[in-house]
Design an enzyme around this catalytic site. Structure first.
Site, PDB file in Angstrom:
ATOM      1  N   ASP A 144       0.905  -1.477   0.509  1.00 47.54           N
ATOM      2  CA  ASP A 144      -0.114  -0.220   0.018  1.00 47.54           C
ATOM      3  C   ASP A 144       0.921   1.593   0.144  1.00 47.54           C
ATOM      4  OD1 ASP A 144      -2.312  -2.044   0.678  1.00 47.54           O
ATOM      5  OD2 ASP A 144      -1.911  -2.113   2.655  1.00 47.54           O
TER       6      ASP A 144
ATOM      7  N   HIS B 248      -4.951  -2.455  -5.357  1.00 49.65           N
ATOM      8  CA  HIS B 248      -5.250  -1.847  -6.200  1.00 49.65           C
ATOM      9  C   HIS B 248      -6.089  -0.592  -6.325  1.00 49.65           C
ATOM     10  CE1 HIS B 248      -1.656  -2.998  -6.408  1.00 49.65           C
ATOM     11  NE2 HIS B 248      -2.018  -4.303  -7.390  1.00 49.65           N
TER      12      HIS B 248
HETATM   13  P1  IMP Z   1      -1.328 -13.521   2.882  1.00 49.78           P
HETATM   14  O1  IMP Z   1      -1.041 -12.770   1.648  1.00 49.78           O
HETATM   15  O2  IMP Z   1      -2.963 -13.717   2.080  1.00 49.78           O
HETATM   16  O3  IMP Z   1      -1.135 -15.136   3.096  1.00 49.78           O
HETATM   17  O4  IMP Z   1      -1.478 -12.505   3.857  1.00 49.78           O
HETATM   18  C1  IMP Z   1      -0.557 -12.776   5.106  1.00 49.78           C
HETATM   19  C2  IMP Z   1      -0.129 -10.999   5.352  1.00 49.78           C
HETATM   20  O5  IMP Z   1       0.471 -10.397   4.134  1.00 49.78           O
HETATM   21  C3  IMP Z   1      -1.244 -10.633   6.187  1.00 49.78           C
HETATM   22  O6  IMP Z   1      -1.235 -10.053   7.241  1.00 49.78           O
HETATM   23  C4  IMP Z   1      -1.816  -9.817   4.395  1.00 49.78           C
HETATM   24  O7  IMP Z   1      -3.123  -8.844   5.665  1.00 49.78           O
HETATM   25  C5  IMP Z   1      -0.446  -8.676   4.874  1.00 49.78           C
HETATM   26  N1  IMP Z   1      -1.193  -8.777   3.260  1.00 49.78           N
HETATM   27  C6  IMP Z   1      -0.809  -9.798   2.157  1.00 49.78           C
HETATM   28  N2  IMP Z   1      -1.332  -8.988   0.788  1.00 49.78           N
HETATM   29  C7  IMP Z   1      -0.699  -7.052   1.065  1.00 49.78           C
HETATM   30  C8  IMP Z   1      -0.996  -6.078   0.460  1.00 49.78           C
HETATM   31  O8  IMP Z   1      -1.043  -5.961  -0.525  1.00 49.78           O
HETATM   32  N3  IMP Z   1      -1.336  -4.937   1.287  1.00 49.78           N
HETATM   33  C9  IMP Z   1      -0.937  -5.179   2.884  1.00 49.78           C
HETATM   34  N4  IMP Z   1      -1.139  -6.180   3.280  1.00 49.78           N
HETATM   35  C10 IMP Z   1      -0.389  -7.495   2.295  1.00 49.78           C
END
Ligand code: IMP
Length: 533
Positions: free
Chosen positions: A69, A105
């Site tokens: 982000d 996004h």
């Molecule tokens: P996962 O990628 O769904 O396995 O999530 C693992 C961790 O990464 C969690 O804490 C999510 O909130 C974080 N996360 C995954 N994608 C994003 C993103 O695009 N922005 C911010 N945090 C993310």
């Protein structure tokens, strides 16, 4: 090998040495500039980029150097526009090489805020083609939902969006597994519930399936067997796979409300998959992208933008473990995520950070975080100056999750982490976003290093290394965010804002080549080195 283990202090200095910016002279120059009270932002004049002679011209990688982000979309958007502005370039390929619909996004188009998850955001430009490459995790049903939703707002994306036949397929099985993992480990959260972690895990243990498996004529057999395997495994936990609840992102997207559904029996599971499969086949979007890369590489009329997802702080290996995603979010991830492009092929490698602060979602508690109530209205009158600053940041920058609306945690900019992230990410320069989120009368704290038991301690990936260590801050004076927003060129930026950028350069060793000063396209100021010649 030294017989005695290194003291913390020498380890810290060794790390600083090892983590020198690959171009040591640049690092030294940036430090000197700051120490001499000069305000020079950007790539130093007459210095060459290290791998300029190796790179394929008109290629750009945009990489998050914080916790996702960071505002990568803005830079992607600007880079595409400037590539298309060149008389030599006829079209631009925008390539997503990692992550899945865990990423979000937000793009503004005709006053409408569009949230995209797997579609490369740059695709909304004319003369662009999007590739969702082999490093991505794709849930077929969610793909159909996202494309259909995007098309309602931006028109047809047919023949504009390609999908690698090698992309990792995620189904409700992997989503149910993510939920099961929560039950098994007792961790309430952990992932975004989109099945991304289990899908990558099964890429590595080779049990997972790829897009070509879905398009094969015997797909029903392959995915049916997968269902049977999961059913047995769930039975081992006394759970019925068919009754397992998974988030229903189709309804969440279309109806904007949290909903879940059950995986269903094998027939129901395969029926849902078949619907999505038929849609994907009709769209004729799946390709052997590897062969396409070879064509793109040789075609001088084509520009390429690699659109990073998440950030180095979320990288599976380099991030704030355990709260990380499962992919390689760095420039090096482009190598595995495309199977074709090497970091040295890419002419411009830009790391993105937020300037005045860092935001974080998920369970992690950063040592630099400022404690805030969920609802800013509940901030007590006795709140500290830092809490008031963090509340101002959350509200002004609207730091709430793209999909969930969940308030993001607000932390001070951590230059120890940023420096590590930038060096390890393979970027050469930085772009700093959100410089308008500041106020003249506010002091901004920046973390420069950590100590443990009074001794300097190096930044290491993994949250446990920051736990119990003390972040050290310097206070820098803020600037007027509103006039920052109105700035058209560098001379319009206040000297405090410029000094702030020079400080980041000196501490990280990375030249800042662009900064964004507001939400609109034109709220962006570039410095020497934004485009490398
Ligand atoms: P996962 O990628 O769904 O396995 O999530 C693992 C961790 O990464 C969690 O804490 C999510 O909130 C974080 N996360 C995954 N994608 C994003 C993103 O695009 N922005 C911010 N945090 C993310």
């Amino acid at each position: 090998m030294a017989r005695q283990s290194l003291s913390r202090k020498s380890l810290y200095h060794l790390q600083r040495q090892q983590l020198l910016h690959p171009q040591k002279t640049i690092e030294k120059m940036l430090k000197q500039i700051y120490d001499n009270n000069q305000i020079i932002i950007g790539w130093p004049k007459r210095e060459k980029r290290i791998s300029a002679h190796l790179a394929r011209k008109n290629t750009v990688a945009v990489i998050g150097c914080a916790l996702g982000d960071e505002g990568k979309g803005r830079i992607v958007d600007n880079k595409i526009a400037s590539l298309l502005h060149s008389p030599h370039i006829q079209r631009v390929y925008v390539i997503r090489y990692g992550g899945g619909n865990n990423a979000g996004h937000t793009i503004e188009k005709n006053g409408y805020k569009l949230s995209l998850h797997v579609i490369p955001s740059g695709i909304l430009h004319k003369k662009t083609l999007g590739i969702m490459d082999r490093g991505m995790v794709i849930h077929p049903e969610d793909l159909t939902t996202e494309v259909t939703y995007a098309e309602q707002h931006v028109g047809s994306l047919k023949n504009k969006l390609l999908l690698s036949e090698e992309a990792i397929v995620c189904t409700d099985l992997e989503r149910a597994e993510e939920i099961l993992n929560r039950i098994r480990t007792g961790r309430a959260k952990g992932g975004t519930g989109r099945g991304v972690g289990p899908s990558y895990a099964h890429h590595y243990d080779r049990l997972g399936l790829k897009m070509f498996d879905l398009l094969n004529s015997d797909w029903e057999n392959t995915f049916g067997n997968q269902y049977d395997r999961y059913q047995k495994e769930f039975a081992g936990f006394d759970l019925k796979l068919a009754n397992s609840e998974v988030p229903d992102f189709r309804s969440i997207k279309l109806e904007k409300k949290t909903k879940s559904r059950t995986v269903g029996n094998k027939k129901e599971f395969l029926e849902r998959l078949e619907k999505a499969r038929t849609w994907i086949i009709q769209r004729d979007m799946v390709r052997n992208v590897f062969l396409l890369h070879a064509t793109i590489y040789r075609d001088a009329t084509v520009g390429v933008v690699f659109e990073g997802a998440q950030g180095i702080g979320l990288d599976a290996w380099l991030g704030t473990r355990p709260d990380v995603t499962a992919s390689d979010t760095s420039v090096y991830g482009i190598r595995t995520g495309t199977g074709f492009w090497k970091p040295t092929d890419i002419a411009e490698r830009i790391g993105i950070i937020k300037g005045p602060y860092t935001s974080s979602v998920g369970e992690r508690q950063l040592p630099t975080e400022v404690a805030l109530p969920k609802n800013i209205k509940d901030l007590p009158k006795t709140a500290t100056a830092q809490q008031k600053w963090a509340a101002f940041v959350r509200e002004t920058a609207h730091e709430y999750g793209t999909t969930t609306g969940r308030p993001r945690d607000i932390a001070r900019l951590d230059l120890a982490m940023t420096r590590y992230n930038a060096v390890m990410s393979g970027v050469e320069v930085l772009a700093v976003t959100l410089m308008d989120i500041a106020q003249e009368n506010q002091t901004i704290q920046i973390c420069t290093h950590y100590t443990r038991n009074g001794m300097l301690t190096p930044y290491q990936p993994g949250l446990r290394y920051q736990e119990g260590s003390t972040p050290h801050y310097v206070n820098l004076p803020g600037w007027d965010g509103t006039s920052c927003r109105n700035a058209k060129t560098v001379v319009d930026l206040s000297s405090n804002a410029l000094k702030y950028l020079a400080f980041i350069q000196a501490q990280t060793g990375f030249p800042i080549v662009a900064t964004t000063t507001g939400p609109a396209r034109e709220n962006m100021i570039t410095f020497p080195g934004y485009t490398c010649e």
